[in-house]
Scaffold this active site. Structure first.
Site, PDB file in Angstrom:
ATOM      1  N   VAL A 213      23.253  31.109  12.245  1.00 45.25           N
ATOM      2  CA  VAL A 213      24.640  30.793  11.909  1.00 45.25           C
ATOM      3  C   VAL A 213      25.535  30.847  13.141  1.00 45.25           C
ATOM      4  CG1 VAL A 213      24.386  31.689   9.564  1.00 45.25           C
ATOM      5  CG2 VAL A 213      25.292  33.182  11.337  1.00 45.25           C
ATOM      6  N   CYS A 214      26.599  30.041  13.093  1.00 41.21           N
ATOM      7  CA  CYS A 214      27.714  30.129  14.036  1.00 41.21           C
ATOM      8  C   CYS A 214      28.964  29.898  13.195  1.00 41.21           C
ATOM      9  CB  CYS A 214      27.569  29.146  15.193  1.00 41.21           C
ATOM     10  SG  CYS A 214      27.687  27.403  14.723  1.00 41.21           S
ATOM     11  N   LYS A 215      30.031  29.426  13.782  1.00 38.09           N
ATOM     12  CA  LYS A 215      31.258  29.251  12.995  1.00 38.09           C
ATOM     13  C   LYS A 215      31.171  28.055  12.051  1.00 38.09           C
ATOM     14  CE  LYS A 215      36.282  29.190  13.339  1.00 38.09           C
ATOM     15  NZ  LYS A 215      37.427  29.378  14.242  1.00 38.09           N
TER      16      LYS A 215
END
Length: 111
Positions: free
Chosen positions: A62-64
């Site tokens: 995950v990231c933003k």
């Protein structure tokens, strides 16, 4: 380039299944205000030098919003890991009401 394995938030089981690891590749200033409890935090720029820290088994990355995590998944797959990108990232995680924790003492938010 081959398609990066990707899943939308509605395709992620809740609660997360045993044996599924979460890797958060956001920067430290993004991690502190809110992240998935139990996630491993390795900023994308550090991933190459910390590859040995990636657990065996399937890894949800995950990231933003899902762009940096897509790059991380492509890199991890090239190195033999079973990695999947969360399309929509932490913004979709938060919007779906999934639980988060914070390192700031404040209510968790996606920064």
């Amino acid at each position: 380039m081959n398609a990066v394995p990707t899943v939308a938030i509605d395709g992620v089981p809740h609660p997360l299944p045993e044996g599924l690891s979460v890797l958060d590749v956001r920067e430290h200033f993004e991690w502190q205000p809110g992240h998935i409890e139990g996630a491993l935090h390795i900023p994308l720029m550090d991933l190459g030098s910390r590859l040995e820290e990636i657990p065996e088994g399937q890894v949800l990355v995950v990231c933003k919003v899902g762009v940096r995590s897509a790059h991380a998944v492509a890199f991890l797959v090239q190195h033999g890991h079973d990695a999947v990108n969360l399309d929509g990232g932490m913004l979709d995680w938060q919007a779906s009401g999934r639980p988060m924790v914070s390192e700031t003492g404040q209510a968790p938010v996606v920064a």
